[in-house]
Design an enzyme around this catalytic site. Sequence first.
Site, PDB file in Angstrom:
ATOM      1  N   LYS A  22      -0.505  -8.054  -1.147  1.00 33.32           N
ATOM      2  CA  LYS A  22      -0.361  -6.529  -1.409  1.00 33.32           C
ATOM      3  C   LYS A  22      -1.558  -5.981  -2.439  1.00 33.32           C
ATOM      4  CE  LYS A  22       2.306  -5.030  -4.708  1.00 33.32           C
ATOM      5  NZ  LYS A  22       2.284  -4.090  -5.869  1.00 33.32           N
ATOM      6  N   ASN A  23      -1.811  -6.582  -3.599  1.00 31.35           N
ATOM      7  CA  ASN A  23      -2.523  -6.384  -4.572  1.00 31.35           C
ATOM      8  C   ASN A  23      -4.180  -6.335  -4.077  1.00 31.35           C
ATOM      9  OD1 ASN A  23      -0.585  -5.722  -6.284  1.00 31.35           O
ATOM     10  ND2 ASN A  23      -0.460  -7.632  -7.324  1.00 31.35           N
ATOM     11  N   CYS A 116       6.220   0.716 -11.531  1.00 31.77           N
ATOM     12  CA  CYS A 116       7.049  -0.089 -11.991  1.00 31.77           C
ATOM     13  C   CYS A 116       7.323   0.119 -13.676  1.00 31.77           C
ATOM     14  CB  CYS A 116       7.106  -1.716 -12.114  1.00 31.77           C
ATOM     15  SG  CYS A 116       7.250  -2.283 -10.565  1.00 31.77           S
ATOM     16  N   ARG A 121       0.830   1.375 -19.082  1.00 33.07           N
ATOM     17  CA  ARG A 121      -0.290   0.438 -18.507  1.00 33.07           C
ATOM     18  C   ARG A 121      -1.520   1.788 -18.303  1.00 33.07           C
ATOM     19  NH1 ARG A 121       1.339  -2.723 -13.406  1.00 33.07           N
ATOM     20  NH2 ARG A 121       2.573  -0.945 -12.785  1.00 33.07           N
ATOM     21  N   ASP A 304       3.004 -11.722 -13.069  1.00 22.39           N
ATOM     22  CA  ASP A 304       3.830 -11.563 -11.815  1.00 22.39           C
ATOM     23  C   ASP A 304       4.693 -12.469 -11.334  1.00 22.39           C
ATOM     24  OD1 ASP A 304       2.808  -8.995 -11.839  1.00 22.39           O
ATOM     25  OD2 ASP A 304       1.747  -9.101  -9.918  1.00 22.39           O
ATOM     26  N   ARG A 396       8.645  -2.997  -2.115  1.00 25.63           N
ATOM     27  CA  ARG A 396       7.197  -2.473  -2.482  1.00 25.63           C
ATOM     28  C   ARG A 396       6.260  -3.727  -2.231  1.00 25.63           C
ATOM     29  NH1 ARG A 396       6.748  -1.027  -7.962  1.00 25.63           N
ATOM     30  NH2 ARG A 396       4.641  -0.769  -7.424  1.00 25.63           N
TER      31      ARG A 396
END
Length: 421
Positions: A22-23, A116, A121, A304, A396
């Site tokens: 995903k990232n 999130c 951030r 993560d 997600r």
Amino acid sequence: MDEILINGGKRLCGDVRISGAKNSALPILASTILGGGECIITNVPRVVDVLTMGKLLGILGVKVSHEGNRAVIHAGTIESTEAPYDLVKTMRASVLVLGPLLARWGEAKVSLPGGCAIGSRPINLHLAGLAKLGADISIDQGYVTAKAARLKGGRIYCDTPTVTGTENLMMAASLAEGTTVLENAAKEPEIVDLADFLVKRGARIHGAGTDVITVEGVRELHGGDHEVIPDRIEAGTYLAAAAITRGDVTATHCRPNHLEAVLMKLREAGAEIQEEKDSVRLTMPKNLRGTDVRTLPFPGFPTDMQAQMAALMSLAEGTSVVTETVFESRFMHVEELRRMGADIRVEGNRLVVTGCKKLTGAPVMASDLRASAGLIVAGLAAEGTTQIQRVYHLDRGYERIEEKLGVLGAYIRRRPAGASH
């Protein structure tokens, strides 16, 4: 809204295919804005964040079509340079369109991001870097507006390594006039993957994966084909699930060299691990042993994977210390793990985890994407039924997680929240 039910205590065995990252997919999709021509992206995970990025590109006027795990994108022209609040609030990675819009179309208006609830951030490093490249930046009523006739290359030092900041600046610099040097750049594999795609399209980028990235700007980028790298966090999550259930699981279609820090900690916890070129097999012949973990930017232990590791250590022998150095509010899963019987104490940015004999299923609530994964890992080993609410966070970033775990032998199912059977 759905919830997930897990009847724990089942040993996981078998093979699980790891999806695309995903990232990695998110910045690659955003980067298609940088040029015309057809871009074909494969191994794209079908997760909510990726679908949200597709919607955002559509709002900008980019033509996007999805077929399974393949996306075909045409960004020859666009209709808007504004990323609206309604989309950006649901996914922080929406800010990744800022650099490409500004570089190619001379302006961008992007809502300040959401995502999130794991602490502050800020995107100040993105904005400071773009200003160094000559952008005129203002913030008004929750939106960042950036303008530049054409960006100019420059030297940018990031105070702290920022993944999305490095990606945004690398994309913007690809079309800038002259050479840009990004110092103290983030080194994650997802940044290398983005750079590889940009180079295929005509960008000149050197040093991706190191802390100094040099970008020689070009006039335009063309189309290109690319396969997204495997998701190292998804792979780590399934391996943690295997470890906590004393299982025998092989994660296939992954890259072990992206998992070195995670595999080292799993070995310290008593796992036996066999690495092949594109797979990792984990077996758990011994009891779980406590091990200390400190999250760090890549190549360190990923933040993560912190929640999954905390769940794992809650059933390990002895006391473990899990130190979070990347995000300041990433312990929201702790209270939920305690509801399941975990003995965890929060001391500033550290968790002191004393292993217990068993976890017990309970109703719990997910607070963010990776906290959801930590609760899944705990639920797989807990006695009785664990009911995980607010699993939209999970959707997600994990593709078909209950289906994949079911193939490995887990008793797991999804149902509408509030259903009684």
